[in-house]
Write a protein that holds these residues in place. Structure first.
Motif, PDB file in Angstrom:
ATOM      1  N   LEU A  12       0.838  -1.190   0.000  1.00  0.00           N
ATOM      2  CA  LEU A  12       0.000   0.000   0.000  1.00  0.00           C
ATOM      3  C   LEU A  12       0.878   1.246   0.000  1.00  0.00           C
ATOM      4  O   LEU A  12       1.926   1.283   0.639  1.00  0.00           O
ATOM      5  CB  LEU A  12      -0.910   0.016   1.235  1.00  0.00           C
ATOM      6  N   SER A  52      -8.690   4.723  -5.850  1.00  0.00           N
ATOM      7  CA  SER A  52      -7.618   3.848  -5.352  1.00  0.00           C
ATOM      8  C   SER A  52      -7.033   4.396  -4.056  1.00  0.00           C
ATOM      9  O   SER A  52      -6.725   3.637  -3.127  1.00  0.00           O
ATOM     10  CB  SER A  52      -6.522   3.696  -6.406  1.00  0.00           C
ATOM     11  N   GLN A  56      -7.044   2.264  -0.574  1.00  0.00           N
ATOM     12  CA  GLN A  56      -5.801   1.987   0.143  1.00  0.00           C
ATOM     13  C   GLN A  56      -5.806   2.636   1.524  1.00  0.00           C
ATOM     14  O   GLN A  56      -5.289   2.058   2.485  1.00  0.00           O
ATOM     15  CB  GLN A  56      -4.608   2.468  -0.672  1.00  0.00           C
ATOM     16  N   ARG A  60      -5.234   0.556   4.882  1.00  0.00           N
ATOM     17  CA  ARG A  60      -4.169   0.905   5.830  1.00  0.00           C
ATOM     18  C   ARG A  60      -4.731   1.169   7.211  1.00  0.00           C
ATOM     19  O   ARG A  60      -4.161   0.736   8.225  1.00  0.00           O
ATOM     20  CB  ARG A  60      -3.400   2.136   5.342  1.00  0.00           C
ATOM     21  N   TYR A  71      -5.954  -5.941  -0.216  1.00  0.00           N
ATOM     22  CA  TYR A  71      -6.245  -4.935  -1.240  1.00  0.00           C
ATOM     23  C   TYR A  71      -5.948  -5.559  -2.592  1.00  0.00           C
ATOM     24  O   TYR A  71      -4.830  -6.025  -2.851  1.00  0.00           O
ATOM     25  CB  TYR A  71      -5.392  -3.686  -1.019  1.00  0.00           C
TER      26      TYR A  71
END
Length: 228
Positions: A12, A52, A56, A60, A71
């Motif tokens: 990530l 995106s 992410q 996270r 992911y």
């Protein structure tokens, strides 16, 4: 390559967080993502709206809470065997990015149907991103479209240039930098306008500013970021 193992722990971006996303007109979508614990959510919008980045950021934040997270950027995974999705068992959260990438691939459509059904039965959370609402993606199998259409749908709207400049200047300020407005305007006009690319530019400017002991000016920004 059917049966090839999909990596379940995609790296990530360090810049992907809710704090580095300027919500602007998308505050409701951000709030829904941050509140997601179980069940699904469908996020859609044109390129550059930060889909995106948000997926992410969600992944996270869940990892930081000690949850088991996957992911899946489908555009980079679609050449793998779709049956590898059957290995995604026991995850607290699964983020499926860019569903159009499986256009016309029946194996992937069926694998995603199985995955979403399993996540629902396990009480997990999941989020799917796309460029358009499910009913506007003609290539989806009807069973997959039905499942996705039943989710809460959040359409992201692009930031205005004024919002984007304000966000860039705030991102720089969080790093102790003062980004002039003309330099922020240059970044928007000369770089890809998606959140990830612009934040990477701010990171690059931060490193260059520390290295050269220079404040940010238009000339310094251009010299640092223009291709050589």
């Amino acid at each position: 390559m059917k049966g090839e193992q999909i990596p379940l722990s995609v790296q990530l971006r360090s810049t992907a967080s809710f704090d580095t996303y300027h919500a602007g007109p998308n505050a409701d979508a951000v709030a829904a993502l941050r509140a997601l614990r179980s069940g699904g959510l469908y996020l859609y919008g044109p390129a550059g709206t930060g889909k995106s980045h948000l997926l992410q950021a969600l992944a996270r934040e869940a990892q930081q809470r000690g949850l088991k997270v996957s992911y899946l950027p489908l555009r980079g995974l679609v050449d793998n065997g779709a049956d590898a999705l059957d290995g995604l068992v026991g995850f607290d959260l699964v983020c499926v990015d860019d569903i159009e990438a499986i256009d016309g691939n029946a194996d992937w459509h069926h694998a995603l149907i199985r995955l979403l059904d399993r996540l629902r039965s396990e009480g997990s959370g999941w989020c799917v991103s796309a460029s358009a609402a499910p009913e506007r993606i003609a290539s989806l199998l009807p069973d997959l479209r039905t499942r996705l259409s039943a989710l809460p749908l959040f359409g992201l709207r692009a930031l205005s240039d004024d919002d984007r400049r304000a966000w860039l200047r705030e991102a720089a300020r969080q790093r102790g930098l003062e980004l002039p407005d003309d330099a922020a305007r240059w970044l928007i006009n000369h770089l890809p306008r998606d959140a990830g690319s612009l934040l990477l530019a701010i990171e690059q400017l931060d490193r260059a500013s520390l290295r050269d002991k220079r404040r940010l000016t238009m000339m310094f920004v251009q010299k640092t970021l223009e291709p050589r």
